[in-house]
Scaffold this motif. Structure first.
Motif, mmCIF file in Angstrom:
data_model
loop_
_atom_site.group_PDB
_atom_site.id
_atom_site.type_symbol
_atom_site.label_atom_id
_atom_site.label_comp_id
_atom_site.label_asym_id
_atom_site.label_seq_id
_atom_site.Cartn_x
_atom_site.Cartn_y
_atom_site.Cartn_z
ATOM 1 N N LEU A 141 20.714 -45.544 3.940
ATOM 2 C CA LEU A 141 20.550 -45.062 5.312
ATOM 3 C C LEU A 141 19.210 -44.364 5.511
ATOM 4 C CD1 LEU A 141 24.119 -43.829 6.309
ATOM 5 C CD2 LEU A 141 22.935 -45.912 6.940
ATOM 6 N N ARG A 142 18.725 -43.682 4.442
ATOM 7 C CA ARG A 142 17.428 -43.023 4.564
ATOM 8 C C ARG A 142 16.350 -44.071 4.806
ATOM 9 N NH1 ARG A 142 17.159 -39.452 -0.194
ATOM 10 N NH2 ARG A 142 19.098 -38.639 0.656
ATOM 11 N N THR A 153 22.847 -38.788 4.741
ATOM 12 C CA THR A 153 21.503 -39.212 5.136
ATOM 13 C C THR A 153 20.644 -38.025 5.505
ATOM 14 O OG1 THR A 153 22.735 -40.925 6.285
ATOM 15 C CG2 THR A 153 20.336 -40.963 6.489
#
Lengths: 264, 389
Positions: B375-376, B357
């Motif tokens: 996740l980003r 991430t």
């Protein structure tokens, strides 16, 4: 009284040591000892000596079965003892009753001399027996004076007998409605009344004759088959079993797993 | 060491630890830990959980002896005196007719009284056979069939091991089907019972139902002869009076059938059973502290050597504390739950995921790319929501 003091000291010690298991045990022992002490004190103050000693277990059980007139479970016998006679029958004292009664019967019937027979009791407390193999039914007692058909338990017999017993208890209540034990016995009958279809009318007005009628109605539906099964079983038992087994039951010898050679 | 067969490896793994047969609660627990080899090996080896779990440092749920006693008293009062207190319930909820009051008691104590010479195996055989005969009569619609069978004995095979199960009761109404009855002493207050306890009771009863289905099929009848609902008998309010509730068991039965079908045969487990470790003897009250510590260490090593699958269902397993500790040490993503683990695929550690991430690690595999992307986006969402990223 010294016994009570001693137990109290041991209880204090056990509690100090945080030994809860021991404490529980001592509490039980202590309550028995205290009851005993209380009874002794009562007797001493009443001044009537040894007449108040509680009758032996077998007499109590036999008396109750005499009232119920049908095989009954040990728990019901104890409940009736409490309700009707105010007596508490400890289960531990019942444990050896079957064996003791059988030994007593054996002793009385061992001698061939006619004199020996006179030692026999008129009535023995015996186990109820299964209708198929005549083995003793654990937890159910009967009187030796009853005909074999009554002492044999077929699949529907338990319920049939409970219904007869409820009717008998209602009759007892009818006979002496104002006795001191009537309220207790009523409570007992009431608990069972709820298990009979149509016995308890919801609109209130709980009436013991309706309990009796409802019990009779249910009996009408189930007792015929039951009576036949019991009668057939009794015939087989009379043909196959000796007098002792007819009273105290047969314990089956079944072969164990293959490795043990069954010799019969 | 060379082992002749897989079962020998299992026995070797169990070492000197006692073996105790599984019961319904344990089998119901399989639903919690699907596909976990650690559980499968321990179950296949008949290792008693209540002895193993505390030995390797897991907290044990405390059972009140008062509650246990109350349970025994309640069951006895419901099933005594011709099961009279049960009759209104089965008449109302399981459609038993007033005439259907034929009863039989196959409990161990009753059978032992009638056949005092039987050893344990023969006793088991007798109870299994008598249950089978009784159920056959019910299925045949025999007039003499039993309506309330107390403590029937059923067999259920797990992998290749037979397990013996003892439901409280089996009810049979000629008009309908065969239904299991379970008696529990937790209360039904104002008509409402504790949902967690009810769910647990339902799963246990579902195990009995599965075993019953097996028996019925074995007798050549369709499993539709078994009711889809079982009767749960509880205490009413704060008394010891009986109140009953029907439980729909079809979902649990379906799940259980799947899990049981997938339970590996011992030969399939064999490869996963480590041969270099084994469980110690169970420390008794007289065991010294040093011996106890050594036993604990040996048990931890043995259990640790079994591959685990950590997930949501683990909260129901007695080994939770041990496996969760391991997941934490390994920084496993599975600590965060099955959903997170599934999302991360083979990105199995937390630091790996965070590195992807943060961009300190370049994603190469498909899984890594998916995790990095997911996740980003989550990080941006959190930032937008105003919370500190």
């Amino acid at each position: 009284m010294a016994e009570v003091t001693r137990l109290q000291q041991r209880l204090a010690a056990a509690l100090d040591a945080d030994d809860l298991g021991e404490a529980d045990r001592l509490l039980a022992e202590l309550s028995v000892a205290e009851r005993h002490r209380n009874r002794l004190l009562q007797r001493a103050s009443a001044g009537s000596g040894a007449f108040d000693a509680a009758p032996p277990i077998r007499e109590q059980v036999a008396a109750i079965l005499g009232i119920l007139s049908r095989p009954a479970s040990v728990s019901l016998i104890r409940d009736v003892a409490t309700a009707r006679f105010g007596e508490t029958i400890q289960p531990s004292r019942l444990a050896s009753l079957r064996r003791d009664e059988q030994r007593s019967w054996q002793a009385a019937h061992r001698g061939t001399a006619p004199g020996a027979r006179s030692l026999a009791r008129p009535v023995y407390v015996v186990p109820a027996l299964t209708f198929d193999r005549f083995a003793p039914v654990r937890g159910m007692l009967a009187l030796s004076s009853w005909p074999l058909e009554i002492r044999l338990i077929a699949p529907a017999s338990a319920r049939v007998d409970v219904l007869y017993i409820i009717m008998r208890l209602v009759d007892e209540l009818d006979r002496t409605p104002d006795s001191p034990w009537a309220p207790n016995l009523r409570r007992l009958v009431w608990r069972f009344a709820h298990t009979i279809a149509g016995a308890v009318e919801i609109r209130g007005g709980f009436d013991y004759s309706s309990v009796r009628e409802a019990a009779e109605r249910e009996l009408q539906q189930i007792s015929d088959t039951d009576t036949t099964e019991r009668a057939e079983a009794a015939e087989r038992a009379h043909a196959k079993l000796d007098p002792e087994t007819q009273l105290f039951g047969a314990t089956m010898r079944l072969a164990n797993r293959p490795s043990s050679e069954a010799t019969g | 060491m060379i082992f002749r067969d897989a079962r020998e490896r299992l026995v070797h793994f169990r070492g000197d630890f006692p073996a105790k047969p599984l019961d319904a609660r344990r089998i119901a627990g399989l639903l919690d830990a699907p596909g976990c080899m650690r559980r499968q090996v321990i179950d296949a080896a008949s290792v008693p959980m209540k002895d193993l779990a505390p030995l390797i440092g897991c907290r044990e749920p405390r059972q009140s002896s008062y509650a246990l006693q109350r349970g025994v008293r309640f069951e006895q009062s419901v099933t005594s005196n011709a099961m009279s207190f049960l009759l209104p319930l089965v008449r109302e909820q399981l459609a038993l007719d007033v005439r259907e009051v034929r009863e039989q008691d196959l409990s161990t104590v009753q059978v032992r009284t009638q056949f005092p010479d039987l050893d344990r195996d023969a006793l088991t055989d007798h109870r299994v056979r008598t249950t089978r005969d009784s159920v056959a009569q019910m299925l045949a619609g025999d007039q003499r069939a039993i309506n309330l069978l107390r403590h029937p004995y059923l067999v259920l095979t797990l992998g290749d091991m037979p397990t013996y199960l003892e439901p409280d009761l089996l009810a049979y109404a000629a008009s309908g089907t065969l239904a299991p009855i379970e008696i529990k002493s937790f209360p039904c207050i104002d008509g409402i019972a504790d949902p967690a306890k009810t769910a647990e009771a339902a799963r246990q009863t579902a195990v009995y139902m599965v075993a019953l289905c097996r028996l019925v099929e074995n007798l050549g009848q369709p499993s539709s002869r078994i009711a889809s609902q079982g009767l749960l008998v509880m205490t009413r309010d704060f008394t010891l009076e009986a109140s009953g509730s029907l439980l729909d068991l079809r979902p649990q039965v379906r799940r259980l059938e799947r899990v049981l079908a997938n339970f590996p045969h011992v030969t399939q487990l064999a490869a996963q059973i480590p041969t270099a470790v084994s469980l110690p003897a169970l420390p008794s009250r007289d065991t010294s502290q040093t011996e106890r510590t050594a036993a604990s260490a040996q048990a931890r090593e043995a259990v640790g050597a079994l591959p685990m699958r950590f997930g949501d269902g683990c909260t129901g397993c007695p080994l939770l504390d041990f496996c969760r500790g391991q997941a934490q040490r390994e920084e496993s993503v599975a600590q965060l739950g099955t959903q997170a683990a599934n999302m991360c695929g083979d990105v199995s550690t937390v630091s790996h995921a965070l590195a992807l991430t943060a961009g300190t690690r370049t994603p190469t595999t498909a899984a890594e790319k998916a995790v990095a992307e997911e996740l980003r986006r989550a990080a941006i969402a959190v930032q937008l929501a105003g919370a500190a990223a």
